[in-house]
Structures are given as C-alpha cells and as structure tokens.
Design a protein around this motif. Structure first.
Motif, PDB file in Angstrom:
ATOM      1  N   GLN A 313      26.184  30.847  37.009  1.00 20.07           N
ATOM      2  CA  GLN A 313      25.800  32.117  37.605  1.00 20.07           C
ATOM      3  C   GLN A 313      24.277  32.273  37.569  1.00 20.07           C
ATOM      4  O   GLN A 313      23.615  31.802  36.652  1.00 20.07           O
ATOM      5  CB  GLN A 313      26.446  33.262  36.832  1.00 20.07           C
ATOM      6  N   GLY A 625      31.828  33.221  39.201  1.00 14.62           N
ATOM      7  CA  GLY A 625      31.956  32.836  40.602  1.00 14.62           C
ATOM      8  C   GLY A 625      33.038  31.828  40.886  1.00 14.62           C
ATOM      9  O   GLY A 625      33.741  31.915  41.897  1.00 14.62           O
ATOM     10  N   LEU A 626      33.177  30.845  40.018  1.00 12.26           N
ATOM     11  CA  LEU A 626      34.176  29.808  40.249  1.00 12.26           C
ATOM     12  C   LEU A 626      35.587  30.377  40.237  1.00 12.26           C
ATOM     13  O   LEU A 626      36.457  29.943  40.997  1.00 12.26           O
ATOM     14  CB  LEU A 626      34.035  28.715  39.185  1.00 12.26           C
ATOM     15  N   GLY A 655      32.290  35.489  45.178  1.00 14.95           N
ATOM     16  CA  GLY A 655      31.854  34.249  44.539  1.00 14.95           C
ATOM     17  C   GLY A 655      30.538  33.747  45.101  1.00 14.95           C
ATOM     18  O   GLY A 655      29.675  33.268  44.360  1.00 14.95           O
ATOM     19  N   HIS A 660      28.145  30.861  43.477  1.00 11.61           N
ATOM     20  CA  HIS A 660      29.009  29.681  43.548  1.00 11.61           C
ATOM     21  C   HIS A 660      28.739  28.901  44.823  1.00 11.61           C
ATOM     22  O   HIS A 660      28.658  29.468  45.915  1.00 11.61           O
ATOM     23  CB  HIS A 660      30.471  30.130  43.508  1.00 11.61           C
TER      24      HIS A 660
END
Length: 744
Positions: A313, A625-626, A655, A660
């Motif tokens: 992040q 994000g993942l 995300g 991401h």
C-alpha cells in the motif's frame, strides 16, 4: 510499531472471470506450437510428491515414499542443476488432492514455467487399478484420497501430462512414477491396493513427454530390504548420478532397468522391470544438464508465496514513509531498571519478568509507600496493564504523577504518552510534548524517542524531520532498542540520511539481539529480500521465528509464506495456513488476505468459500488492496456469492486507489467488455494505461490489444507490439502469443 514495509507479501487468488476475459485479448486464433527440435532447455522445474501415510484407513501405509521424494528432490538440487526454489516437494499431509491439483494447474507450475522450459514430475505413492474405478481409469493416491471416490479425490494419471501442457504451455515433460497398483494389501513391501496389473504407460505418455514407470503392467514395485528407499528411486538416483549431466535419459534408462531387476530378483525372487515410453521430440534429453537460461524467481519488491507478489500500500501523507506508523500507543514499560534505583525495584522487575504479577505488585506497593520513585512508576505500570491488579488508567496516572514529582523521567514519559493518546485524560498533544521535553532533559532515551516521533509527524509541534532525526539518533545512542530499529528503517529507505542497507542491517541486528520483536522481523526481511546481506532464507526464518514467538503478526505472516514456498523450511502448506491464522487473529491485513486466499484455493486448508469471503472482506475493510482484487474475483466468478460484476468493479476500483498494480487492468477489462458498467473503450484504455504505468504485465497486454484493434485509441500496430513486448518480457503467455500472431 516500526516495521519497514517496502511491500507486504501476499497470496494472490485465481481471478476466474478475468482469466476468461484475458483469453479474448490473446487474439482470434493461435498459431501452431513451435516444434521441440533444436530448442535448448531454458530452465528446469520439478514437482516431487511422496506419500506413505493416508487419511483413509483402508489404504495401507508405505515405508519410504516420503523419504524417496525427499531424497530425489535433494539429488535434483545438489547434483541435477535444478535451482532449490525450482523444486516443490509435497509430502504426506501436504500432498492432498487439492494441493497437487493446485501445484499442477494453478498456483505453482503455471505461474513459473515457460514454453522452452522442462517440467519434471516425480511421484512415489500407491496407485489404483482400473478395476477400482467405475470409469476404468488409473489414479494416483493422494494423502486424502477416498477409495470410494477416486474421481473427486484421486489424481488421474492419464491427464497428468496433458494438464501440465495445457496449463503451462510447456511441451517438454518428464514423468517418473514409483507407484504401481499390485499386491500391496497382501504383501509387505509392495505398492498398490489390490493384486492386478500395473499402469499401462502407453495411456499416460503424451506428445513431447517421457514417462518412466517403476515396473511394467504385470508387476508390482518394491521397497528395498537393503536401505530406506524404494528400489526404483534409489537405483534411479544412483544411475543418474553415475551418468552425470551429459548422458541422455533414454541411454541411462538401460542401466536403471538392469539394476532394479537385479536387486529385486536377488532379494524377492520376483521380477520388477521399469518401463520407459517416449514421444520426445528434438535433441535427446540429458536430465541433469544445466539449463541454458535459468531464471531467478523474483518478487518485484516483495516476498512472494504460492502466488505472484504484488506491491504494498502507498505511504500515508502524514508519515515519513510506509514503514513509519504512529508512536507506541501504550506507556513505556521497559525491563531495564536504572542503576540508581533500590534493590526493591530490581526485585519487582525480576518478578514481573517471571509473570509473578501479584507478588511483584505487593512488593512494588511496599517500595512506593516507602518513597521509592521507581516503585511508584512500577505501580502505575501495573494499574495501566492490569497486572496483579484490576486495570485502572486513573490510578496509573496517579502513581506516575507521584513518581514524576520525585523527578522520575520514565514516569514523565508515560504521562506524556497518556496525554498523547487520551488515556485516562483528555487528549492534549501540547501537554504531551511538555512532559516528553521534561523527561528528555533528564536524559531519558524513551522520552527522546517519543519526542522524535512527534517531530516526524507534527504532533503537538511543527513538523520537523531534521529535529526528529537528531532526537532519534540521541535515543539510539542512549541504547533504546526501538530507536535503534527505527534508525535502521531510515537508513533502509533513505529518509533524512543516505540510503545505506548495511547500516540498516547493523541497526536491526543490534536491536534484535536485545530481543526487540519488530527489529527481529525487520532483520528477517533483510535476509529474505537480500537487503544489505546475502539472501539467506534459513536466517530469515530464524529471525521470523524469534519475532513470531513474541506474537509479532508480520513475522507470523511471513513464516506462513516461507512454509508455503519452502523457503528456509520444507514446504508445508498446512503449517503455512496455521501461521496465517495466528497473524489474522491479530487483524493483520496481509494475513487476513492470505488466509482468505488459502480458503479460496485450498492451500493447506479445505476449500471453504464462505470463510474465504469472510477473511477477504475483513482485509478489504482494512484497506488492503490485494484483498480487493481477490474478493472482486469471487464476485466476478460467482463463487460463494451471486455473480455481481458491478460489485467486482467497485472492489477493483478501491484496490486500484490503494495502489494494487493489477486492479486497474481488472477495471479496464470490465469497461472494455461492458461487464457491470456500460461499455466504454476510452475509460478502459485509461485504466489499462494506469496499470501499465504500474508495470502490470496484464495491463500492458490489454493496452497493446487496444492499440492493435483501435479500441479507445487510434489503431497503431507499432505501439501495440511495444506493449506486447513489455508484457511478454515478464512472462505473459497471452502477450507472447500476440507477438507471434501479429509481430510480422
């Protein structure tokens, strides 16, 4: 907590619907595969499976199958020119039907193997005869195979070679089977479930493959009476070792056949004759020869796992870097007692270290009532943490104030932290600064450290990183281990000082040796990432374990990755899942994502989509994000939830905003095909461009396709080929096909 976070490691789930969408971008038709002739082996990969213990009590145990697999894997690494991280070993409980299928078709081989590589699969286990199966198919027996449900719990032999070819694009495969289905239930030392014929190797071999079975279709395979191996495996190792890296496998097979037959005839008075079938094309294969273009498994700036690694992040604006979070939220409760204090306070410290809190509290109370300022500070600590007495912030402050009146700088520091965090008092950052400054004037390293953090963040004072660095160095010079660790972070990331990995490692080591869990984790990361030290997974695991023993969630998560990848420890997927669970229990965002992905794909746990969604959603809620990408893929595929492309787009967009790298491409594909949003080629291209900027190879391929077809941008074949090349260089097979189809 001070954790350098260049990027958090993570497990990436299979984005099922996106896989389908990517296929549309691969071109209208694929040209025929390049013939195998005159193609040197670029790199070599091995999946090694050994099972001698089975969950179904009706399946007899074997003696040496797991050891066979371990010995053969070690031989490949030590003498076979296979890189250690190019060999995945699944033993017993690790070798479930789900994990084997994942390694073959999802999470391991397809994410590493390229067209010009070699794939070697070695299996030592029971096999089942056709007579046991309603469809008359042969099956390899996994650890969790149920003999009444071979189709859903076994590994279909006939499809092994075809699966690898389809899932990897590689057409050069060697399959070594030390597994037959004859006589094991009746005769000690044999492999198999019932007395019948062995596998028909002709039904297994495919184009470009070599298959060697431990015995022919009328025989059983035997474990040795002379040593702790199957006869076939030991003689295979001996024969390959003797031949070296220049002798073709087919030529070496003759010696293997003779040595197996001779030993079994002498010891068992029966026949066992290994069988080889080959549809290999091109130059004869020397199995142990070095590959021509070996590749290093690289994670762009992150540790990886069974799945590709992705960036972390972005840093928050109010932090010097992504690794600098807010100062400690709890009072300083250190075990180092000043030299000038009485023996009573030292005894209290000792009892506290032994967790004899009630005794420590009583002794501290006696010392405090006699006027000992350090004992007064300790009384505040006991009330703060609820050790030996009910937790009470007001009483804690009362005792710290009494201690501070006697000029105890450590008590002053704790009062400052209470004002900083609103603990027992109204939050007042300016009053916190006043207390930290009073304690700093008494040369208290912890106070200098807290004051440094305030200057870094502008809490109660004007933001002044230079002043913060000055105070941090003083706190480190004073021996405060957290300050030493954070100074290492600054050297690592080049904040206020010249970037110096060596100095960073020195700082982490100094703090880690004093038992600081965060520094132990950071030092482990340096060994894992090869930052300032030579990459050493064993050392990384050593430091992760020390930190994890102190309940450091980040270290627990990384240990999960080490067990998942077999880095520094043998691959153990259930153990990986256990570490993810420990870290997730502490609400570690990366671990919550990893545990969700594990349940999504059956990595060390039984597939449970409901649990996957639960853990992924918790990680999403923590802005990881993942997890947005992984949960979005479930909504796209309708796994555990109704298909909802609009919800998927919402998650992918979040995300992408969190940094991401693959989410922009996912959003772009939905605009490109009008899934969950109106079709809009212009918006699709904007998202592809953002993903390409982040070096996402899927986005590079998608952007190339848009230029090739003139969707959202003017048709431009030269630019399309440029993006295809960028994507293909990262191993994207669709981009490689697009170059082949449209590169002329």
């Amino acid at each position: 907590m001070r954790i350098f976070n260049l990027s958090l490691s993570s497990l990436v789930s299979i984005a099922f619907i996106l896989t389908l969408l990517f296929q549309f971008l691969s071109g209208d038709s694929a040209s025929a595969a390049e013939p195998a002739a005159d193609r040197p082996i670029a790199d070599k990969w091995a999946l090694v499976i050994g099972i001698d213990k089975f969950a179904d009590p009706r399946i007899p145990t074997l003696k040496y199958s797991a050891k066979d697999a371990q010995d053969f894997a070690s031989f490949l690494v030590n003498k076979g020119n296979f890189q250690k991280d190019h060999v995945l070993t699944l033993l017993n409980e690790q070798a479930t039907h789900e994990n084997i299928a994942a390694a073959l078709g999802d999470t391991w081989l397809p994410r590493r193997v390229m067209k010009d590589d070699l794939v070697l699969i070695f299996v030592s286990t029971h096999g089942s005869p056709k007579e046991l199966d309603v469809g008359n198919e042969n099956w390899l027996i996994a650890h969790n195979t149920n003999v009444d449900r071979l189709f859903s719990t076994g590994v279909e032999l006939r499809m092994l070679v075809d699966t690898v070819k389809r899932r990897t694009g590689c057409d050069r495969i060697v399959l070594l089977l030390d597994a037959c289905n004859s006589g094991a239930a009746q005769t000690e030392g044999g492999k198999g479930l019932v007395r019948t014929n062995n596998f028909d190797v002709n039904s297994i071999v495919g184009e470009g493959a070599i298959v060697i079975s431990s015995s022919d279709a009328s025989q059983r395979s035997w474990e040795s009476k002379r040593y702790k191996n199957g006869v076939f495996t030991r003689q295979l190792i001996n024969t390959l070792d003797k031949g070296g890296d220049k002798v073709p496998l087919v030529q070496a097979f003759g010696g293997l056949q003779d040595s197996v037959a001779q030993e079994v005839r002498f010891d068992r008075k029966v026949t066992q004759t290994p069988v080889l079938k080959s549809k290999w094309k091109g130059k004869a294969l020397a199995l142990l020869a070095p590959p021509m273009r070996p590749r290093t498994i690289q994670a762009p700036s992150s540790s990886d796992s069974l799945f590709p690694s992705l960036p972390s992040q972005p840093a928050q604006d109010n932090q010097p870097s992504s690794s600098f979070s807010s100062p400690r939220a709890t009072p300083v409760y250190s075990s180092d007692t000043p030299n000038a204090v009485t023996g009573i306070a030292r005894q209290v410290e000792k009892l506290t270290e032994e967790k004899r809190y009630a005794e420590a509290f009583e002794l501290a109370h006696k010392g405090a009532e006699s006027g000992d300022s350090e004992c007064m500070k300790q009384m505040g600590n006991f009330y703060c943490f609820g050790q030996g007495v009910a937790q009470d912030n007001l009483r804690a402050l009362e005792w710290w104030h009494r201690s501070a009146e006697k000029n105890n700088g450590r008590a002053m520091t704790n009062i400052g932290i209470c004002y900083q965090n609103g603990q027992g008092v109204d939050k007042d950052e300016k009053k916190a600064i006043q207390w930290f400054e009073k304690a700093s004037a008494l040369d208290i390293p912890q106070a200098k450290y807290q004051l440094a953090m305030c200057y870094f963040r502008g809490q109660g004072v004007a933001k002044d990183p230079s002043r913060g660095l000055e105070l941090l160095k003083k706190a480190a010079d004073g021996g405060y281990d957290m300050a030493v660790n954070d100074l290492g972070v600054l050297y690592l990331e080049g904040i206020g000082v010249n970037k110096d990995y060596g100095s960073a490692v020195d700082c982490f080591r100094k703090s880690a040796l004093k038992g600081n869990a965060i520094a132990q984790f950071n030092l482990g990361r340096c060994y894992y990432e090869s930052l300032g030290v030579k990459q050493d997974y064993v050392q990384a695991v050593n430091w992760f374990q020390k930190a994890a023993a102190q309940n450091n969630a980040s270290a627990q998560n990384y240990l999960g990755n080490c067990y998942a990848m077999g880095r520094g420890v043998p691959t153990n997927l259930p153990q990986a899942a256990e570490w993810y669970q420990k870290a997730a229990a502490q609400n570690d965002a990366a671990a919550l994502n990893n545990l969700g992905a594990a349940y999504q794909n059956g990595i060390g746990v039984t597939v449970d989509i409901a649990k996957a969604i639960e853990y992924l959603q918790r990680s999403v809620d923590m802005n990881y994000g993942l997890a947005c990408f992984n949960l979005g893929s479930l909504y796209d595929a309708g796994r555990g939830v109704p298909v909802n492309h609009a919800k998927a787009v919402e998650l992918y967009t979040k995300g992408a905003q969190l940094g991401h790298c693959c989410c922009p491409n996912a959003v772009g594909l939905h605009y490109f095909y009008g899934k969950g949003v109106p079709r809009d080629y212009n918006k699709a291209v904007q998202w592809f461009q953002e993903g390409a900027k982040r070096n996402c190879h899927q986005a590079q391929n998608s952007l190339g396709w848009a230029y090739l077809k003139g969707k959202g941008v003017p048709r431009d074949k030269a630019t399309a080929l440029t993006y295809f090349r960028l994507s293909a260089q990262q191993g994207n097979k669709l981009a490689q096909d697009n170059l082949k189809n449209y590169g002329n």
